[in-house]
Enzyme design. Structure first.
Site, short mmCIF file in Angstrom:
data_model
loop_
_atom_site.label_atom_id
_atom_site.label_comp_id
_atom_site.label_asym_id
_atom_site.label_seq_id
_atom_site.Cartn_x
_atom_site.Cartn_y
_atom_site.Cartn_z
N LYS A 1 5.71 7.74 -9.51
CA LYS A 1 6.67 6.83 -10.12
C LYS A 1 7.14 7.28 -11.52
CE LYS A 1 4.89 3.13 -7.18
NZ LYS A 1 5.88 2.69 -6.23
N TYR B 1 -2.91 -0.55 -1.92
CA TYR B 1 -2.11 0.44 -1.16
C TYR B 1 -2.17 1.76 -1.91
CZ TYR B 1 1.92 2.73 1.04
OH TYR B 1 2.74 3.61 1.70
N ASP C 1 -6.17 5.18 -8.79
CA ASP C 1 -4.80 5.39 -8.31
C ASP C 1 -3.88 4.70 -9.31
OD1 ASP C 1 -2.34 5.39 -7.17
OD2 ASP C 1 -2.97 4.63 -5.22
N1 PMP Z 1 -0.38 4.39 -4.75
C1 PMP Z 1 0.12 3.26 -5.27
C2 PMP Z 1 -0.72 2.43 -6.18
C3 PMP Z 1 1.43 2.89 -4.96
O1 PMP Z 1 1.92 1.77 -5.48
C4 PMP Z 1 2.20 3.71 -4.11
C5 PMP Z 1 3.63 3.37 -3.74
N2 PMP Z 1 4.08 2.12 -4.03
C6 PMP Z 1 1.62 4.87 -3.59
C7 PMP Z 1 0.33 5.20 -3.95
C8 PMP Z 1 2.39 5.79 -2.70
O2 PMP Z 1 3.39 6.43 -3.41
P1 PMP Z 1 4.67 7.04 -2.66
O3 PMP Z 1 5.42 5.88 -2.12
O4 PMP Z 1 5.38 7.79 -3.72
O5 PMP Z 1 4.15 7.93 -1.58
#
Ligand code: PMP
Length: 424
Positions: free
Chosen positions: A263, A140, A235
């Site tokens: 995060k 994701y 990511d």
């Molecule tokens: N990339 C990863 C690996 C994530 O775990 C997440 C959210 N859990 C996101 C992108 C998206 O981040 P956000 O919810 O802050 O938009």
């Protein structure tokens, strides 16, 4: 009490929540409404206390409401909430990230992980002049159109939108393959490599429970990208400053071209970032033609939380201590499961963990994770929640531990786990 709160929320907010997994849909029952948090604990709106293993989905690595982070936020807020003009605090956070992560020469702040990955992709496309990207099934990367595409079968799969609303013409540009299968990546690149702008990957996958990369897999992706002039994007929204001070790239010794953060770098405030090699980052506006912007980007209150958080996790042995906590939790869970004759597999890296109700010894793919016993997870989740342990309300999410989780907290958690395992 929570029932009526959830019903009221549903009247005004779609599904009663502002992010879907919070609604407890996959585990059943009603979500707990949280009123406050401190250290390793949450308190719900009825005053019930929980040991928290969600940590706001990763950011709260120092525990909730760390006094120094709260002070930094208060001080920044006293000076005003947003200016839409440069502040020194943006340079400080950017400098800290560049110093800690050798692959990053320059970094741009945004307000979420979604923005970070969306912008990194646009940059990779603008830089290479190519449209296609490769992502992996079960990873994701936020909810931008290009990334909400799931895998079909076979080595060469044209995208199918997972979500209605993603135009087919956009989804077609997103190729998907299974995580942890390098052969399929090499075959795909042999055919289409010179059309692929970027490979984007969670180097440790935390959105299909927790799956670690097989030895050689990330190295192989690096090699393929070098061979075909494709941008390798890690990511690290979840893994950055969470699995180690240099993120997954430091842990596995791989240098990506671009990295996305979120995060932990915001310490609980809305912050994301993307950064990497200067020659690529220089394509971003206003230095280059690839446009990207944000009214609240680099927000001074959010920067203050991020700077203080990175400072506090940079102390010696922080990640050794955090990793030891994860290990003792996972060893304890495995012991509790085996005493109850319940097959359980576990994965852990730094302050992230996953556990799987499965007969398999190892879980290393999306298919392995999908094959786990979801009904048993749901029963375990609710048993733990009843006993005051707050786990992620889905078997496809990683768990998070904070530096404030004490030996006692872990022992209490394991005592509850042992009780619940006996009932499964
Ligand atoms: N990339 C990863 C690996 C994530 O775990 C997440 C959210 N859990 C996101 C992108 C998206 O981040 P956000 O919810 O802050 O938009």
């Amino acid at each position: 009490m929570s029932t009526s709160r959830f019903e009221q929320a549903q009247q005004y907010i779609p599904g009663g929540v502002n992010s879907p997994v919070r609604a407890f849909k996959s585990v059943g029952g009603e979500p707990v409404f949280i009123q406050r948090a401190k250290g390793a604990y949450l308190w719900d709106a009825d005053g019930k206390q929980y040991i928290d293993y969600v940590g706001s989905w990763g950011p709260m690595i120092l525990g909730h409401a760390h006094p120094e982070v709260i002070d930094a936020v208060k001080t920044a807020a006293d000076n005003g909430l947003s200016f839409g003009a440069p502040t020194e605090s943006e340079t400080s956070l950017a400098q800290k990230i560049c110093e800690l992560i050798p692959s990053i020469d320059k970094v741009r702040m945004v307000s979420s992980g979604t923005e970070a990955t969306m912008s990194a992709l646009r940059l990779a496309r603008g830089y290479t002049g190519r449209d296609k990207i490769l992502k992996f099934e079960g990873c994701y990367h936020g909810h931008s159109d290009s990334l909400l595409v799931k895998a079909g079968s076979g080595a060469l799969t044209f995208g199918v939108p997972t979500s209605p609303g993603v135009p087919a013409a956009v989804a077609e540009q997103t190729l998907t393959l299974p995580f942890n299968d390098l052969d399929q990546v090499e075959s795909l690149f042999a055919e289409l490599g010179d059309q692929i702008a970027a490979i984007i990957i969670e180097p440790v996958a935390g959105n299909m429970n927790l799956i670690t990369p097989k030895p050689g897999y990330l190295e192989g992706l690096r090699k393929v990208c070098d061979q075909y002039g494709t941008v390798l994007i890690f990511d690290e929204v979840m893994t950055g400053f969470r699995v180690g001070l240099q993120g997954a790239q430091g842990l596995y010794g791989i240098t990506p071209d671009l990295t996305c953060f979120g995060k932990v770098i915001g310490g609980g405030m809305p912050v994301g970032a993307f950064g990497g090699r200067a020659d690529i980052m220089n394509h971003i506006s206003p230095d280059g033609p690839v446009y990207q912007a944000g009214t609240l980007s680099g927000n001074p209150v959010a920067m203050a939380a991020g700077i203080k958080t990175l400072e506090l996790i940079s102390v010696p042995n922080f990640f050794d201590n955090l990793t030891a906590k994860t290990k003792s939790l996972l060893i304890g869970l495995k012991n509790a499961a085996s005493r109850a004759d319940i097959p359980l597999a576990t994965n852990g890296v730094g302050g992230m963990f996953g556990f799987f109700f499965t007969d398999a010894d190892r879980v290393e793919s999306f298919a392995d994770s999908m094959a786990c016993d979801g009904a048993r997870f749901n029963a375990f989740f609710h048993g733990m929640l009843d006993r005051g342990v707050y786990l992620a309300p889905s078997s496809f999410e990683a768990g998070f531990i904070s530096i404030t989780h004490s030996e006692n907290d872990i022992a209490d958690t394991l005592e509850s786990a042992a009780e619940v395992m006996q009932t499964l």
